[in-house]
Design a protein around this motif. Sequence first.
Motif, PDB file in Angstrom:
ATOM      1  N   ARG A  59      54.424 -44.179 -83.619  1.00  0.00           N
ATOM      2  CA  ARG A  59      55.861 -44.030 -83.885  1.00  0.00           C
ATOM      3  C   ARG A  59      56.110 -43.007 -84.991  1.00  0.00           C
ATOM      4  NH1 ARG A  59      55.823 -49.478 -84.206  1.00  0.00           N
ATOM      5  NH2 ARG A  59      56.074 -50.431 -82.188  1.00  0.00           N
ATOM      6  N   GLN A  60      55.295 -43.082 -86.036  1.00  0.00           N
ATOM      7  CA  GLN A  60      55.446 -42.145 -87.142  1.00  0.00           C
ATOM      8  C   GLN A  60      55.178 -40.715 -86.663  1.00  0.00           C
ATOM      9  OE1 GLN A  60      52.830 -42.965 -90.389  1.00  0.00           O
ATOM     10  NE2 GLN A  60      53.693 -41.379 -91.698  1.00  0.00           N
ATOM     11  N   ARG A  64      59.520 -35.067 -83.486  1.00  0.00           N
ATOM     12  CA  ARG A  64      60.958 -34.877 -83.228  1.00  0.00           C
ATOM     13  C   ARG A  64      61.598 -34.021 -84.322  1.00  0.00           C
ATOM     14  NH1 ARG A  64      62.566 -40.942 -81.170  1.00  0.00           N
ATOM     15  NH2 ARG A  64      61.873 -40.628 -79.022  1.00  0.00           N
ATOM     16  N   ASP A  65      61.197 -34.281 -85.575  1.00  0.00           N
ATOM     17  CA  ASP A  65      61.707 -33.455 -86.675  1.00  0.00           C
ATOM     18  C   ASP A  65      61.290 -31.997 -86.501  1.00  0.00           C
ATOM     19  OD1 ASP A  65      62.839 -35.704 -87.775  1.00  0.00           O
ATOM     20  OD2 ASP A  65      61.258 -35.989 -89.298  1.00  0.00           O
ATOM     21  N   GLU A  97      58.132 -39.426 -84.694  1.00  0.00           N
ATOM     22  CA  GLU A  97      59.226 -39.012 -85.568  1.00  0.00           C
ATOM     23  C   GLU A  97      58.959 -37.631 -86.167  1.00  0.00           C
ATOM     24  OE1 GLU A  97      62.239 -40.313 -86.145  1.00  0.00           O
ATOM     25  OE2 GLU A  97      61.733 -41.711 -84.548  1.00  0.00           O
TER      26      GLU A  97
END
Length: 160
Positions: free
Chosen positions: A82-83, A89-90, A86
Amino acid sequence: MAGNRDRFSTATRLKQLGERTAAHVYRSQSRRQVRRSRLTGRAALLVLVLCTLVVALAYPMRQYVSQRSEISEQQRTADEARQRLEELRDEKARWQDPAYVKQMARKHLHFVQPGEIGYTMADPDAEAEERRRTEHGAADRPWYSNVWDGVDKADRPDTD
């Protein structure tokens, strides 16, 4: 005769009392032995039942503990994923920005805007390191360095 009878009766009484006491002690020892053997049998049965329970529950408990550790490992892996998602995505959002794309092109590809003058400076330390590496014999370097140098030399045009 009365004194003799009293003495005889006292001796008889003592003898009877001793016999009764001996019989009482014998009976109590017999009861203890019976009681002790009964407790030993119960204790043996209890120990057998407890051992059976321990043996029967040992494998499922080991499985439970190992599955709990697997679950926690999977949760940790999922949290890391998940990290990472993220972060990606950033990064994707940054690459959607044209100003960021220009900045990265300038930094990594040395692009310049029209009207600007681009300068490339040679690092003297890097050139000296390259010369030092090529001056050493092939025995001083790992084999894969020699292979890559051969490939690089084959790709260069001859400058005679």
